[in-house]
Design a protein around this motif. Sequence first.
Motif, PDB file in Angstrom:
ATOM      1  N   PRO A 180       9.046  -1.033  15.070  1.00 42.28           N
ATOM      2  CA  PRO A 180      10.204  -0.799  14.474  1.00 42.28           C
ATOM      3  C   PRO A 180      10.084   0.273  13.189  1.00 42.28           C
ATOM      4  N   PHE A 181      10.988   1.007  12.941  1.00 44.90           N
ATOM      5  CA  PHE A 181      11.071   1.888  11.827  1.00 44.90           C
ATOM      6  C   PHE A 181      12.269   1.484  10.713  1.00 44.90           C
ATOM      7  N   HIS A 182      11.973   1.920   9.606  1.00 49.94           N
ATOM      8  CA  HIS A 182      12.957   1.566   8.412  1.00 49.94           C
ATOM      9  C   HIS A 182      14.222   2.705   8.733  1.00 49.94           C
ATOM     10  N   THR A 183      15.320   2.101   8.238  1.00 55.36           N
ATOM     11  CA  THR A 183      16.660   2.959   8.149  1.00 55.36           C
ATOM     12  C   THR A 183      16.656   4.137   7.604  1.00 55.36           C
ATOM     13  N   ASP A 184      15.880   4.240   6.352  1.00 52.22           N
ATOM     14  CA  ASP A 184      15.791   5.387   5.583  1.00 52.22           C
ATOM     15  C   ASP A 184      14.786   6.330   6.085  1.00 52.22           C
ATOM     16  N   GLU A 185      13.905   6.098   7.152  1.00 54.64           N
ATOM     17  CA  GLU A 185      12.882   7.139   7.542  1.00 54.64           C
ATOM     18  C   GLU A 185      13.744   7.915   8.729  1.00 54.64           C
ATOM     19  N   LEU A 186      14.765   7.545   9.015  1.00 55.39           N
ATOM     20  CA  LEU A 186      15.409   8.474   9.943  1.00 55.39           C
ATOM     21  C   LEU A 186      16.243   9.766   9.028  1.00 55.39           C
ATOM     22  N   ALA A 187      15.972  11.052   9.202  1.00 57.98           N
ATOM     23  CA  ALA A 187      16.357  11.873   8.511  1.00 57.98           C
ATOM     24  C   ALA A 187      17.730  12.575   9.011  1.00 57.98           C
ATOM     25  N   ALA A 188      17.541  12.818  10.343  1.00 61.16           N
ATOM     26  CA  ALA A 188      18.776  13.519  11.077  1.00 61.16           C
ATOM     27  C   ALA A 188      18.587  13.179  12.632  1.00 61.16           C
ATOM     28  N   GLU A 239       7.434   5.010  -0.060  1.00 59.66           N
ATOM     29  CA  GLU A 239       7.818   3.658  -0.214  1.00 59.66           C
ATOM     30  C   GLU A 239       7.562   2.615   0.832  1.00 59.66           C
ATOM     31  N   ARG A 240       7.567   3.440   2.111  1.00 55.04           N
ATOM     32  CA  ARG A 240       7.770   2.633   3.328  1.00 55.04           C
ATOM     33  C   ARG A 240       6.245   2.618   3.873  1.00 55.04           C
ATOM     34  N   ASP A 241       5.344   3.395   3.492  1.00 56.52           N
ATOM     35  CA  ASP A 241       4.116   3.434   4.179  1.00 56.52           C
ATOM     36  C   ASP A 241       4.192   3.873   5.502  1.00 56.52           C
ATOM     37  N   SER A 242       5.237   4.943   5.666  1.00 52.88           N
ATOM     38  CA  SER A 242       5.234   5.712   6.988  1.00 52.88           C
ATOM     39  C   SER A 242       4.178   5.839   7.802  1.00 52.88           C
ATOM     40  N   PRO A 243       4.061   5.615   9.092  1.00 57.09           N
ATOM     41  CA  PRO A 243       2.987   5.799  10.090  1.00 57.09           C
ATOM     42  C   PRO A 243       2.802   7.463  10.118  1.00 57.09           C
ATOM     43  N   TRP A 244       3.765   7.891   9.963  1.00 55.47           N
ATOM     44  CA  TRP A 244       3.725   9.492   9.994  1.00 55.47           C
ATOM     45  C   TRP A 244       2.818  10.238   9.271  1.00 55.47           C
ATOM     46  N   PHE A 245       2.432   9.319   8.029  1.00 53.52           N
ATOM     47  CA  PHE A 245       1.306  10.199   7.161  1.00 53.52           C
ATOM     48  C   PHE A 245      -0.179  10.224   8.024  1.00 53.52           C
ATOM     49  N   MET A 267       1.000  -1.042  -0.090  1.00 56.16           N
ATOM     50  CA  MET A 267      -0.040   0.161  -0.071  1.00 56.16           C
ATOM     51  C   MET A 267       0.897   1.158  -0.147  1.00 56.16           C
ATOM     52  N   SER A 268       0.768   2.242  -0.756  1.00 54.02           N
ATOM     53  CA  SER A 268       1.402   3.534  -1.012  1.00 54.02           C
ATOM     54  C   SER A 268       0.838   4.344   0.272  1.00 54.02           C
ATOM     55  N   GLY A 269       2.106   4.940   0.778  1.00 54.23           N
ATOM     56  CA  GLY A 269       1.832   6.033   1.892  1.00 54.23           C
ATOM     57  C   GLY A 269       0.808   7.045   1.682  1.00 54.23           C
ATOM     58  N   THR A 270       0.886   7.595   0.038  1.00 54.73           N
ATOM     59  CA  THR A 270      -0.068   8.445  -0.021  1.00 54.73           C
ATOM     60  C   THR A 270      -1.539   8.257   0.130  1.00 54.73           C
ATOM     61  N   SER A 271      -2.095   6.807   0.311  1.00 53.36           N
ATOM     62  CA  SER A 271      -3.345   6.530   0.394  1.00 53.36           C
ATOM     63  C   SER A 271      -3.913   7.001   2.090  1.00 53.36           C
ATOM     64  N   ARG A 272      -2.885   6.916   2.641  1.00 55.06           N
ATOM     65  CA  ARG A 272      -3.447   7.370   3.968  1.00 55.06           C
ATOM     66  C   ARG A 272      -2.864   8.938   4.677  1.00 55.06           C
ATOM     67  N   ARG A 273      -2.397   9.551   3.648  1.00 52.35           N
ATOM     68  CA  ARG A 273      -1.720  10.916   3.982  1.00 52.35           C
ATOM     69  C   ARG A 273      -3.016  11.648   4.469  1.00 52.35           C
ATOM     70  N   VAL A 274      -2.917  12.268   5.569  1.00 55.90           N
ATOM     71  CA  VAL A 274      -3.685  13.497   6.061  1.00 55.90           C
ATOM     72  C   VAL A 274      -3.068  14.674   6.284  1.00 55.90           C
ATOM     73  N   HIS A 275      -1.832  14.994   5.909  1.00 52.10           N
ATOM     74  CA  HIS A 275      -1.376  16.243   6.000  1.00 52.10           C
ATOM     75  C   HIS A 275      -0.357  16.489   4.789  1.00 52.10           C
ATOM     76  N   PRO A 276       0.169  17.467   4.634  1.00 50.73           N
ATOM     77  CA  PRO A 276       1.354  17.804   3.377  1.00 50.73           C
ATOM     78  C   PRO A 276       2.836  17.733   4.269  1.00 50.73           C
ATOM     79  N   ARG A 277       3.244  17.501   5.515  1.00 54.82           N
ATOM     80  CA  ARG A 277       4.158  17.558   6.085  1.00 54.82           C
ATOM     81  C   ARG A 277       5.192  16.459   5.484  1.00 54.82           C
ATOM     82  N   VAL A 278       6.648  16.902   5.581  1.00 51.24           N
ATOM     83  CA  VAL A 278       7.601  16.003   5.008  1.00 51.24           C
ATOM     84  C   VAL A 278       8.131  15.342   6.169  1.00 51.24           C
ATOM     85  N   SER A 279       8.112  15.706   7.307  1.00 48.03           N
ATOM     86  CA  SER A 279       8.953  15.041   8.396  1.00 48.03           C
ATOM     87  C   SER A 279       8.494  15.578   9.801  1.00 48.03           C
ATOM     88  N   PHE A 280       8.938  14.869  10.845  1.00 46.12           N
ATOM     89  CA  PHE A 280       8.278  15.240  12.214  1.00 46.12           C
ATOM     90  C   PHE A 280       9.671  14.938  12.935  1.00 46.12           C
TER      91      PHE A 280
END
Length: 300
Positions: free
Chosen positions: A247-255, A170-176, A1-14
């Motif tokens: 767990p979170f994926h390694t490429d979800e950590l930006a900084a 691509e990771r279907d991040s829960p932050w969406f 499932m693509s993360g865009t299918s559950r996006r409820v905001h326009p933010r890039v990161s938290f």
Amino acid sequence: MSGTSRRVHPRVSFFKYMKAPTARVVLAAKALRWSSPLLFNDPFDIPRELAVGVDPANLTSALARRFESLMLHPPDDTSGLQPKVRLLVEAAKRGLAPKLKADLIDEFHSAAGSLRASSDSLNELRRLWGTSIPDFRVFCLTEDPTSASMWNHYAESMSGAVLEFVCREERDSPWFEARPVTYSTPVAEMFNADEPAEIVMLAQPQAQEAILDRATFRKSPEWSYEKEWRVVSSRRAADTEHYTDYPFHTDELAAVYLGPKIAPADRDALVTSARPFPRARVILMEIEIGRGFRQTVLSD
């Protein structure tokens, strides 16, 4: 499932503030702890008991006011109302004779006058929330990594760290699915009888959603500096504690932002801990008097 299918905001990161030892554990485990509200320290955050201070007599009056409002000003969409209430409100929308409408309102006032009925409704609301709250898993984030108050409060007086998590489709991040906390309601107004009365009029799925929304995504205005967002999930069947480590994926950590007062040993350990994360920069926050924070990239 693509993360865009559950996006409820326009933010890039938290961002997530934490102590340095906690950050080391998070990076080593590649997992974040989502907690039941039962573990929250702040008693004015997510309430352990719903409708504190509301008694059946107050609820009786509030129920009568709510029904009268629905009959006199029917909403366009009645699908979320309790079936019996919906039937009457739909009849009002179709144009009941004024006297019949007034008689129905009077009858409801008389029926709502039963303190036993109001007490049962109140107890059911509290039971519904009380049985649900242990199973909720809430993760709190913020949109601001440069708040001095947040650094002091949540990152051990600026000696901790802030982790930045990016929303990756691509990771279907829960932050969406993160939703912002609103800060428009003083604490005293969160516990009056009007809101429980409104919820009692709803069908159970809508009532559960309303309870979750109003108890979880609101705070008093004095907390507005936190700029908080929350993601809500549920416990896993195998959980034995009031938390779940997801767990979170390694490429979800930006900084990884290091506090300006971080101990050298913690700084070095976090720089090392960040290396397995391919997209994560390590940034040292430094205080500039009168200007806030200066950011120096240590590794990228």
